[in-house]
Design a protein around this motif. Structure first.
Motif, mmCIF file in Angstrom:
data_model
loop_
_atom_site.group_PDB
_atom_site.id
_atom_site.type_symbol
_atom_site.label_atom_id
_atom_site.label_comp_id
_atom_site.label_asym_id
_atom_site.label_seq_id
_atom_site.Cartn_x
_atom_site.Cartn_y
_atom_site.Cartn_z
ATOM 1 N N LYS A 59 0.840 -1.209 0.000
ATOM 2 C CA LYS A 59 0.000 0.000 0.000
ATOM 3 C C LYS A 59 0.872 1.255 0.000
ATOM 4 N N THR B 91 4.062 1.511 -0.814
ATOM 5 C CA THR B 91 4.887 1.553 -2.023
ATOM 6 C C THR B 91 4.105 2.145 -3.194
ATOM 7 N N ARG C 36 2.369 6.283 14.009
ATOM 8 C CA ARG C 36 3.803 6.226 14.354
ATOM 9 C C ARG C 36 4.342 7.609 14.679
ATOM 10 N N ILE D 172 -0.614 -1.248 18.765
ATOM 11 C CA ILE D 172 0.253 -1.436 17.594
ATOM 12 C C ILE D 172 1.438 -2.344 17.899
ATOM 13 N N VAL E 93 -6.042 -0.571 16.536
ATOM 14 C CA VAL E 93 -6.422 0.538 17.404
ATOM 15 C C VAL E 93 -7.956 0.646 17.323
ATOM 16 N N GLY F 172 -4.570 2.055 4.537
ATOM 17 C CA GLY F 172 -4.694 1.401 5.850
ATOM 18 C C GLY F 172 -5.937 1.804 6.624
ATOM 19 N N GLN G 285 -15.496 0.591 10.495
ATOM 20 C CA GLN G 285 -14.766 1.778 10.019
ATOM 21 C C GLN G 285 -15.262 2.211 8.642
ATOM 22 N N THR H 192 6.002 -7.673 -9.703
ATOM 23 C CA THR H 192 7.010 -6.688 -9.286
ATOM 24 C C THR H 192 6.307 -5.354 -8.994
ATOM 25 N N PRO H 193 6.936 -4.476 -8.205
ATOM 26 C CA PRO H 193 6.325 -3.174 -7.928
ATOM 27 C C PRO H 193 5.940 -2.425 -9.214
HETATM 28 P P1 AP5 Z 1 4.819 -1.619 1.938
HETATM 29 O O1 AP5 Z 1 4.520 -0.807 0.742
HETATM 30 O O2 AP5 Z 1 5.531 -1.004 3.067
HETATM 31 O O3 AP5 Z 1 3.477 -2.367 2.441
HETATM 32 P P2 AP5 Z 1 2.202 -1.836 3.203
HETATM 33 O O4 AP5 Z 1 1.019 -2.471 2.547
HETATM 34 O O5 AP5 Z 1 2.218 -0.348 3.300
HETATM 35 O O6 AP5 Z 1 2.431 -2.552 4.593
HETATM 36 P P3 AP5 Z 1 2.284 -1.984 6.075
HETATM 37 O O7 AP5 Z 1 3.054 -2.942 6.934
HETATM 38 O O8 AP5 Z 1 2.628 -0.556 6.139
HETATM 39 O O9 AP5 Z 1 0.773 -2.220 6.312
HETATM 40 P P4 AP5 Z 1 0.039 -2.341 7.673
HETATM 41 O O10 AP5 Z 1 -1.319 -2.275 7.189
HETATM 42 O O11 AP5 Z 1 0.328 -3.515 8.520
HETATM 43 O O12 AP5 Z 1 0.684 -1.211 8.570
HETATM 44 P P5 AP5 Z 1 0.232 0.281 8.883
HETATM 45 O O13 AP5 Z 1 1.446 1.079 9.009
HETATM 46 O O14 AP5 Z 1 -0.800 0.695 7.903
HETATM 47 O O15 AP5 Z 1 5.627 -2.907 1.440
HETATM 48 C C1 AP5 Z 1 6.096 -3.876 2.360
HETATM 49 C C2 AP5 Z 1 7.521 -4.319 1.987
HETATM 50 O O16 AP5 Z 1 7.481 -5.047 0.743
HETATM 51 C C3 AP5 Z 1 8.481 -3.152 1.733
HETATM 52 O O17 AP5 Z 1 9.747 -3.515 2.189
HETATM 53 C C4 AP5 Z 1 8.456 -2.961 0.202
HETATM 54 O O18 AP5 Z 1 9.683 -2.448 -0.270
HETATM 55 C C5 AP5 Z 1 8.204 -4.388 -0.283
HETATM 56 N N1 AP5 Z 1 7.371 -4.457 -1.484
HETATM 57 C C6 AP5 Z 1 6.309 -3.653 -1.810
HETATM 58 N N2 AP5 Z 1 5.763 -4.052 -2.982
HETATM 59 C C7 AP5 Z 1 6.469 -5.148 -3.391
HETATM 60 C C8 AP5 Z 1 6.381 -6.017 -4.524
HETATM 61 N N3 AP5 Z 1 5.436 -5.840 -5.479
HETATM 62 N N4 AP5 Z 1 7.258 -7.039 -4.619
HETATM 63 C C9 AP5 Z 1 8.212 -7.211 -3.657
HETATM 64 N N5 AP5 Z 1 8.353 -6.418 -2.575
HETATM 65 C C10 AP5 Z 1 7.482 -5.394 -2.440
HETATM 66 O O19 AP5 Z 1 -0.449 0.100 10.292
HETATM 67 C C11 AP5 Z 1 0.304 -0.233 11.438
HETATM 68 C C12 AP5 Z 1 -0.568 -0.473 12.640
HETATM 69 O O20 AP5 Z 1 -1.332 0.706 12.956
HETATM 70 C C13 AP5 Z 1 -1.650 -1.562 12.466
HETATM 71 O O21 AP5 Z 1 -1.123 -2.837 12.703
HETATM 72 C C14 AP5 Z 1 -2.660 -1.117 13.528
HETATM 73 O O22 AP5 Z 1 -2.264 -1.492 14.817
HETATM 74 C C15 AP5 Z 1 -2.627 0.386 13.440
HETATM 75 N N6 AP5 Z 1 -3.632 0.891 12.492
HETATM 76 C C16 AP5 Z 1 -3.390 1.502 11.305
HETATM 77 N N7 AP5 Z 1 -4.546 1.784 10.671
HETATM 78 C C17 AP5 Z 1 -5.540 1.314 11.461
HETATM 79 C C18 AP5 Z 1 -6.945 1.268 11.342
HETATM 80 N N8 AP5 Z 1 -7.572 1.737 10.260
HETATM 81 N N9 AP5 Z 1 -7.661 0.708 12.348
HETATM 82 C C19 AP5 Z 1 -7.060 0.210 13.426
HETATM 83 N N10 AP5 Z 1 -5.725 0.207 13.609
HETATM 84 C C20 AP5 Z 1 -4.965 0.750 12.633
#
Ligand code: AP5
Ligand code: MG
Length: 216
Positions: free
Chosen positions: A14, A16, A37, A54, A60, A86, A93, A202-203
């Motif tokens: 997401k 990326t 964060r 978290i 949350v 996210g 929600q 791939t991305p």
């Molecule tokens: P990346 O792009 O970082 O993935 P992402 O989908 O953004 O993953 P997140 O871990 O950020 O999602 P999340 O939903 O758990 O965390 P968030 O911060 O939102 O890519 C991941 C990795 O893969 C990177 O290293 C990237 O380089 C690589 N990559 C990307 N695309 C690729 C590809 N095609 N091929 C290979 N590699 C690739 O939330 C964190 C915490 O906050 C939650 O756990 C929760 O506790 C809280 N929170 C946030 N929002 C809410 C909500 N709405 N309600 C309740 N709690 C919430």
């Protein structure tokens, strides 16, 4: 106008794909995870509350998260369009968001789900690392910095791993989010807003599919 939700399990890409959407379409990027964060780093009341959830990989509470998004969506930069990254993560929600966007006259135009299997997600999350200076995201396996130890974007040299990317937490995060994911996709499928994309490419390939949604 693009008012978009990016759905996808932790590590789906997401963040990326959001970077590319921001570059091309100048949308406001609203990542609830990034906002939490930042609040945790500043030790604000919301940050302190969010931390207890978290750090264990739990969600949350809906009210806390929805309030944050409601405030964010009132900022003027969202008038040119926005990406919700996210949020929402539960159907409760999603219903809250519907009321908020209606009230603000900023209704959704698209929902994109980036779909990736669990095994691949575990691999990606454990290899992810972040630039402490600008927040750019890298991956030891899939997307290292061009020059070792130097951020491509800002030239910084200080990197870290997210607390919730530690292996014990990742499992729970995935389980918690998987339970909510199918009902959420159903919710937007029924509204005719959903496009699902294969996130195991791939991305660049994922980006091509994402961008296709808007060039139609
Ligand atoms: P990346 O792009 O970082 O993935 P992402 O989908 O953004 O993953 P997140 O871990 O950020 O999602 P999340 O939903 O758990 O965390 P968030 O911060 O939102 O890519 C991941 C990795 O893969 C990177 O290293 C990237 O380089 C690589 N990559 C990307 N695309 C690729 C590809 N095609 N091929 C290979 N590699 C690739 O939330 C964190 C915490 O906050 C939650 O756990 C929760 O506790 C809280 N929170 C946030 N929002 C809410 C909500 N709405 N309600 C309740 N709690 C919430
Ligand atoms: Mg992210």
């Amino acid at each position: 106008m693009i008012n978009l939700i990016l759905l996808g399990l932790p590590g789906a890409g997401k963040g990326t794909q959001s970077e590319r959407l921001v570059d091309k379409y100048h949308l406001a990027h609203i990542s609830t995870g990034d906002m939490f964060r930042e609040a945790m780093a500043k030790k604000t009341p919301v940050g302190l509350e969010a931390k207890s959830y978290i750090d264990k990989g739990n969600l949350v509470p809906d009210e806390v998260t929805a309030k944050l998004v409601e405030e964010r969506l009132q900022k003027p930069d969202t008038e040119q369009g926005y990406i919700l990254d996210g949020f929402p993560r539960t159907t409760v929600q999603a219903e809250m968001l519907e009321k908020i966007t209606k009230k603000l006259g900023k209704e959704l135009t698209n929902v994109i789900s980036i779909d990736v299997q669990e095994d691949e997600l575990v691999k990606r999350l454990s290899a992810r690392y972040m630039c402490r200076t600008c927040g750019a995201t890298y991956n030891k396996l899939f997307k290292p910095t061009k020059v070792e130890g130097t951020c491509d974007r800002c030239g910084g040299h200080d990197f870290y791993q997210r607390e919730d990317d530690k292996p014990e937490v990742v499992r729970n995060r995935l389980q918690v989010n998987e339970k909510m994911n199918a009902p959420l996709k159903d919710f937007y499928q029924k509204k005719g807003l959903l496009t699902s994309i294969d996130g195991e490419q791939t991305p660049d390939e994922v980006w091509a599919d994402v961008d296709k949604v808007f060039s139609k």
